[in-house]
Design a protein around this motif. Structure first.
Motif, mmCIF file in Angstrom:
data_model
loop_
_atom_site.group_PDB
_atom_site.id
_atom_site.type_symbol
_atom_site.label_atom_id
_atom_site.label_comp_id
_atom_site.label_asym_id
_atom_site.label_seq_id
_atom_site.Cartn_x
_atom_site.Cartn_y
_atom_site.Cartn_z
ATOM 1 N N GLU A 255 0.937 -1.425 0.001
ATOM 2 C CA GLU A 255 -0.022 0.042 0.071
ATOM 3 C C GLU A 255 1.013 1.290 -0.036
ATOM 4 O O GLU A 255 0.352 2.428 -0.285
ATOM 5 N N HIS A 256 2.115 1.112 0.297
ATOM 6 C CA HIS A 256 2.910 2.251 0.525
ATOM 7 C C HIS A 256 4.135 2.274 -0.294
ATOM 8 O O HIS A 256 4.796 3.324 -0.686
ATOM 9 N N ILE A 257 4.498 1.188 -1.070
ATOM 10 C CA ILE A 257 5.781 0.964 -2.001
ATOM 11 C C ILE A 257 5.526 0.559 -3.235
ATOM 12 O O ILE A 257 4.738 -0.435 -3.526
ATOM 13 N N PRO A 258 5.879 1.259 -4.036
ATOM 14 C CA PRO A 258 5.724 0.746 -5.583
ATOM 15 C C PRO A 258 6.102 -0.661 -5.832
ATOM 16 O O PRO A 258 7.047 -1.298 -5.329
ATOM 17 N N SER A 259 5.356 -1.332 -6.641
ATOM 18 C CA SER A 259 5.463 -2.630 -6.685
ATOM 19 C C SER A 259 7.011 -3.048 -7.341
ATOM 20 O O SER A 259 7.425 -4.328 -6.915
ATOM 21 N N ARG A 260 7.382 -2.251 -8.042
ATOM 22 C CA ARG A 260 8.906 -2.411 -8.630
ATOM 23 C C ARG A 260 9.872 -2.567 -7.769
ATOM 24 O O ARG A 260 10.967 -2.946 -7.669
ATOM 25 N N LEU A 261 9.687 -1.913 -6.543
ATOM 26 C CA LEU A 261 10.673 -1.750 -5.362
ATOM 27 C C LEU A 261 10.513 -3.070 -4.456
ATOM 28 O O LEU A 261 11.349 -3.217 -3.729
ATOM 29 N N LEU A 262 9.382 -3.535 -4.305
ATOM 30 C CA LEU A 262 9.108 -4.766 -3.369
ATOM 31 C C LEU A 262 10.108 -5.643 -3.386
ATOM 32 O O LEU A 262 10.586 -6.042 -2.363
ATOM 33 N N PRO A 263 10.400 -6.251 -4.580
ATOM 34 C CA PRO A 263 11.286 -7.447 -4.784
ATOM 35 C C PRO A 263 12.741 -7.068 -4.167
ATOM 36 O O PRO A 263 13.490 -8.092 -3.974
ATOM 37 N N GLN A 264 13.206 -5.931 -4.218
ATOM 38 C CA GLN A 264 14.568 -5.329 -3.928
ATOM 39 C C GLN A 264 14.741 -4.700 -2.641
ATOM 40 O O GLN A 264 15.864 -4.221 -2.257
ATOM 41 N N THR A 265 13.933 -4.715 -1.884
ATOM 42 C CA THR A 265 13.878 -4.090 -0.451
ATOM 43 C C THR A 265 13.675 -4.863 0.570
ATOM 44 O O THR A 265 12.580 -5.748 0.781
ATOM 45 N N ASP A 266 14.172 -4.687 1.825
ATOM 46 C CA ASP A 266 13.675 -5.339 2.988
ATOM 47 C C ASP A 266 12.812 -4.403 3.807
ATOM 48 O O ASP A 266 12.521 -2.971 3.431
ATOM 49 N N ARG A 267 12.208 -4.870 4.769
ATOM 50 C CA ARG A 267 11.071 -3.998 5.533
ATOM 51 C C ARG A 267 11.828 -2.859 5.972
ATOM 52 O O ARG A 267 11.016 -1.801 6.082
ATOM 53 N N SER A 268 12.992 -2.929 6.364
ATOM 54 C CA SER A 268 13.379 -1.419 6.940
ATOM 55 C C SER A 268 13.646 -0.389 5.939
ATOM 56 O O SER A 268 13.429 0.661 6.185
ATOM 57 N N THR A 269 13.946 -0.891 4.892
ATOM 58 C CA THR A 269 13.788 0.145 3.719
ATOM 59 C C THR A 269 12.382 0.792 3.135
ATOM 60 O O THR A 269 12.344 1.758 3.009
ATOM 61 N N ARG A 270 11.608 -0.389 3.195
ATOM 62 C CA ARG A 270 10.297 0.093 2.863
ATOM 63 C C ARG A 270 9.664 1.016 3.907
ATOM 64 O O ARG A 270 8.954 2.123 3.561
ATOM 65 N N LEU A 271 9.873 0.816 5.303
ATOM 66 C CA LEU A 271 9.546 1.800 6.066
ATOM 67 C C LEU A 271 10.061 3.024 6.153
ATOM 68 O O LEU A 271 9.637 4.170 6.323
ATOM 69 N N GLY A 272 11.440 3.292 5.596
ATOM 70 C CA GLY A 272 12.264 4.195 5.345
ATOM 71 C C GLY A 272 11.573 5.058 4.173
ATOM 72 O O GLY A 272 11.587 6.287 4.200
#
Length: 406
Positions: free
Chosen positions: A59-76
């Protein structure tokens, strides 16, 4: 001298997403501490964590970034987005080299890395994600935020456990003073996969208490350790003239003082550095201890560390000489995100003229000699706030925040 102000707050905390939700929770005593839910922790010696349960990554992160990020990066990434929105910053307001990023991170991408380790061991190297080359790295949050927002100005990543978040803000102030008009700065951490959680227990300072209401009790006679948490805050730090020129929606406060110190080696006849660090930050702000209206303490929740911090506070301000609060008792200690979250909370306290309470405590030992604000908020006119943070192995940092006079 360039005046450095904070114009945007992006908060991802266990007790609220967004700075206003977090602030309401702090005043109401709504805790984000609960038993670990991401895996079966029944075989672990501890069971509590400050978890963010209402953050749905997609809901907060573009789908293209989900495979390349850890949860901490998504929160950031999400917290940075919220900080920009709060500050009213449009990417076209400044050119790419006029904007920088400074983040703090202590734990790296635990969940991402350990998932790829399992793939390596169980299926072989062909099944390891190519993104493992950077998704685990403590500096990746700075990189991902800068790429997403096209920010090519001076940037950095700092590691100093709980103290590094304040160091990130101090470095952002230095960057702004050096001529970069705007820096997004702060930190987040998250490591609640099974390996990440046990790595936090290995330090021996996490409480074994199983009751969430009794788990993290900074400065309390019953303190038995801290509760680890996830999340943090990102803040927009600007040159005051730039903020006014672009029509910033608000200025929460001015970052007037910063200092960092390091404890002497064990066995030294010199004392801990926290008191000296706090005094240096106050002097850097052009103030004296008598000017400080509230202290947002580090509040380790470990008896000997709490006693040392109480001694530093009373040496600086006198016995019960200044209100002290530890709102992180509702979130746990967030490592690289802890200091920035305290700064965001302190700025809201200055805005509203209220010292948030430290909830759930029976009271500090009399020997501590501090005026700990407990259970009920204290309405006070607040102009200058001191925020303290300590990291493992000797890191100490302090910042002074001041109500902004245009």
């Amino acid at each position: 001298m360039t005046r450095t102000v904070i114009t945007g707050l992006g908060v991802a905390a266990p007790n609220g997403l967004g700075h206003e939700n977090h602030w309401k929770s702090v005043l109401a005593g709504s805790t984000g501490i609960a038993p670990v839910t991401g895996f079966d922790a029944s075989g672990y010696p501890a069971a509590l964590a400050g978890q963010i349960d209402d953050f749905v990554d997609a809901e907060h992160i573009p789908s293209r970034l989900l495979p390349q990020t850890d949860r901490s990066t998504r929160l950031g990434l999400a917290a940075a987005d919220w900080a920009f929105d709060d500050a009213g910053v449009e990417i076209g307001d400044l050119t790419d080299y006029q904007m920088g990023v400074v983040t703090s991170n202590a734990l790296g991408g635990f969940d991402f890395t350990h998932r790829e380790f399992r793939n390596l061991w169980n299926q072989g190297p062909a099944y390891v994600s190519v993104y493992e080359s950077f998704a685990w790295f403590y500096a990746v949050n700075t990189g991902q935020i800068s790429i997403r927002h096209k920010m090519r100005g001076p940037s950095a990543a700092l590691v100093g456990e709980q103290a590094a978040g304040l160091d990130a803000l101090g470095h952002a102030r230095r960057t702004v003073r050096g001529g970069t008009p705007l820096v997004v700065a702060g930190g987040v951490d998250s490591a609640f996969d099974p390996w990440g959680y046990v790595s936090q227990l290995a330090g021996g300072l996490v409480t074994r208490e199983g009751d969430p209401a009794r788990g993290y009790l900074p400065f309390d006679a019953a303190a038995s350790g801290y509760v680890p948490g996830e999340g943090g805050a990102m803040l927009v730090v600007e040159d005051a003239d730039n903020a006014r020129a672009r029509g910033a929606r608000q200025i929460y406060g001015e970052l007037t003082g910063y200092a960092a110190g390091f404890d002497p080696a064990p066995g030294s006849d010199r004392g801990p550095a926290l008191g000296r660090t706090a005094r240096s930050a106050i002097a850097d702000a052009g103030l004296t201890p008598a000017d400080i209206d509230v202290v947002f303490a580090d509040g380790a929740g470990v008896p000997h560390l709490d006693a040392a911090e109480a001694e530093a506070i009373t040496a600086l301000f006198g016995a019960r000489g200044v209100p002290v609060t530890v709102p992180k008792a509702l979130t746990g200690r967030l490592y690289g995100g802890g200091g920035p979250l305290d700064v965001a909370t302190a700025l809201l306290a200055i805005r509203d003229g209220v010292v948030p309470p430290t909830h759930g405590l029976s009271g500090p030992p009399e020997a501590y000699g501090i005026d700990l604000v407990r259970d009920e908020a204290r309405e006070l006119p607040l102009r200058h706030a001191l925020v303290l943070a300590r990291g493992r192995h000797g890191f100490n940092s302090a910042v002074v925040l001041t109500a902004f006079d245009s």
